[in-house]
Design a protein around this motif. Sequence first.
Motif, mmCIF file in Angstrom:
data_model
loop_
_atom_site.group_PDB
_atom_site.id
_atom_site.type_symbol
_atom_site.label_atom_id
_atom_site.label_comp_id
_atom_site.label_asym_id
_atom_site.label_seq_id
_atom_site.Cartn_x
_atom_site.Cartn_y
_atom_site.Cartn_z
ATOM 1 N N LEU A 40 -81.600 16.565 35.318
ATOM 2 C CA LEU A 40 -81.549 17.204 36.629
ATOM 3 C C LEU A 40 -80.257 17.995 36.794
ATOM 4 O O LEU A 40 -79.175 17.482 36.514
ATOM 5 N N PRO A 41 -80.330 19.240 37.277
ATOM 6 C CA PRO A 41 -79.104 19.992 37.570
ATOM 7 C C PRO A 41 -78.452 19.460 38.838
ATOM 8 O O PRO A 41 -79.128 19.027 39.770
ATOM 9 N N MET A 42 -77.132 19.486 38.873
ATOM 10 C CA MET A 42 -76.388 19.072 40.051
ATOM 11 C C MET A 42 -75.779 20.302 40.714
ATOM 12 O O MET A 42 -75.633 21.350 40.089
ATOM 13 N N ARG A 43 -75.427 20.173 41.986
ATOM 14 C CA ARG A 43 -74.801 21.274 42.709
ATOM 15 C C ARG A 43 -73.407 20.844 43.164
ATOM 16 O O ARG A 43 -73.182 19.671 43.497
ATOM 17 N N CYS A 44 -72.499 21.797 43.189
ATOM 18 C CA CYS A 44 -71.129 21.517 43.596
ATOM 19 C C CYS A 44 -71.070 21.472 45.121
ATOM 20 O O CYS A 44 -71.438 22.442 45.794
ATOM 21 N N ILE A 45 -70.628 20.351 45.688
ATOM 22 C CA ILE A 45 -70.568 20.213 47.145
ATOM 23 C C ILE A 45 -69.133 20.272 47.657
ATOM 24 O O ILE A 45 -68.905 20.326 48.858
ATOM 25 N N SER A 46 -68.158 20.241 46.740
ATOM 26 C CA SER A 46 -66.751 20.400 47.104
ATOM 27 C C SER A 46 -66.002 20.778 45.837
ATOM 28 O O SER A 46 -66.604 20.953 44.781
ATOM 29 N N GLY A 47 -64.696 20.878 45.929
ATOM 30 C CA GLY A 47 -63.925 21.268 44.756
ATOM 31 C C GLY A 47 -63.978 20.264 43.622
ATOM 32 O O GLY A 47 -63.784 20.622 42.460
ATOM 33 N N THR A 48 -64.272 19.004 43.942
ATOM 34 C CA THR A 48 -64.249 17.965 42.911
ATOM 35 C C THR A 48 -65.489 17.074 42.918
ATOM 36 O O THR A 48 -65.500 16.050 42.239
ATOM 37 N N GLN A 49 -66.528 17.434 43.668
ATOM 38 C CA GLN A 49 -67.717 16.585 43.734
ATOM 39 C C GLN A 49 -68.988 17.377 43.446
ATOM 40 O O GLN A 49 -69.153 18.503 43.917
ATOM 41 N N TRP A 50 -69.875 16.747 42.666
ATOM 42 C CA TRP A 50 -71.188 17.300 42.354
ATOM 43 C C TRP A 50 -72.246 16.309 42.806
ATOM 44 O O TRP A 50 -72.031 15.096 42.757
ATOM 45 N N GLN A 51 -73.408 16.835 43.228
ATOM 46 C CA GLN A 51 -74.440 15.955 43.774
ATOM 47 C C GLN A 51 -75.831 16.486 43.464
ATOM 48 O O GLN A 51 -76.048 17.696 43.338
ATOM 49 N N THR A 52 -76.791 15.575 43.347
ATOM 50 C CA THR A 52 -78.200 15.913 43.263
ATOM 51 C C THR A 52 -79.005 14.737 43.776
ATOM 52 O O THR A 52 -78.491 13.616 43.873
ATOM 53 N N GLU A 53 -80.265 14.983 44.141
ATOM 54 C CA GLU A 53 -81.149 13.930 44.636
ATOM 55 C C GLU A 53 -82.396 13.868 43.766
ATOM 56 O O GLU A 53 -82.832 14.875 43.212
ATOM 57 N N TRP A 54 -82.965 12.690 43.695
ATOM 58 C CA TRP A 54 -84.184 12.491 42.910
ATOM 59 C C TRP A 54 -85.084 11.515 43.646
ATOM 60 O O TRP A 54 -84.644 10.438 44.039
ATOM 61 N N GLU A 55 -86.332 11.916 43.866
ATOM 62 C CA GLU A 55 -87.318 11.035 44.480
ATOM 63 C C GLU A 55 -88.336 10.630 43.427
ATOM 64 O O GLU A 55 -88.821 11.461 42.660
ATOM 65 N N THR A 56 -88.637 9.364 43.383
ATOM 66 C CA THR A 56 -89.571 8.872 42.386
ATOM 67 C C THR A 56 -90.397 7.745 42.981
ATOM 68 O O THR A 56 -90.068 7.191 44.020
#
Length: 225
Positions: free
Chosen positions: A71-87
């Motif tokens: 899964l690709p992640m997105r940058c939400i701040s200068g030092t944090q990356w985030q993504t979500e996954w539903e299963t």
Amino acid sequence: MASSCRGKWSPAAPPWTACAACRKPLSEPPSPSPPFMKKIVFRVNYHTVPGQSLWVRISVKIGDLAFDHLLPMRCISGTQWQTEWETGWSTSAGFLLFTYRYVFRQEGNGVELEEWGGPRMIGAFEDAVVALDTWCSAGTVDHAYETKAFDAVIKPRVTGSVESRGNHDFQLRMAAVPEGSVVCLLGNAEELGGWDPARALVMTEAAPNLWKVRVGMAPGRDVEY
């Protein structure tokens, strides 16, 4: 008997129905009722520069079948990356193991690096979980103690089990803890001791150099620790 294969799945082919690589069904049919969807939020601290990105590789093993999903992640701040996954998965399908690890990619030169150490694991949960992680680098001082060069001089410690009750898991990788010492957790919430060192929560070394504690706390508030 279920086939043995390794492939990727897609939302159109959930892992409890069939393998998206070979389309062969699992050993047991899915429940006739709709699957209960669960949401996992992955958030990791890592400083990047333009042209760099982070991904999360999810691995699920069901019986003899193994599935990987990147899964690709997105940058939400200068030092944090985030993504979500539903299963969703059916207990009748024999859900066994769910692990993940973070991956670094550099555009232009094809560099792809996985974080150091073994995969991370998320245990059973009700409907949603947030994984707050820090990139695990081989250059971290504590990780040097886990190399073969120190095997002969650092004696293995006896590990223990973690209390099963609670809804928040805290874990820390810390090596070379002196004999007779333990790692403790302290925070602003009453459940975390209210910054009183005398009420700090003692963590358990659940695996070599991996300290954990589970705490029950109400949601919807900011916590410092």
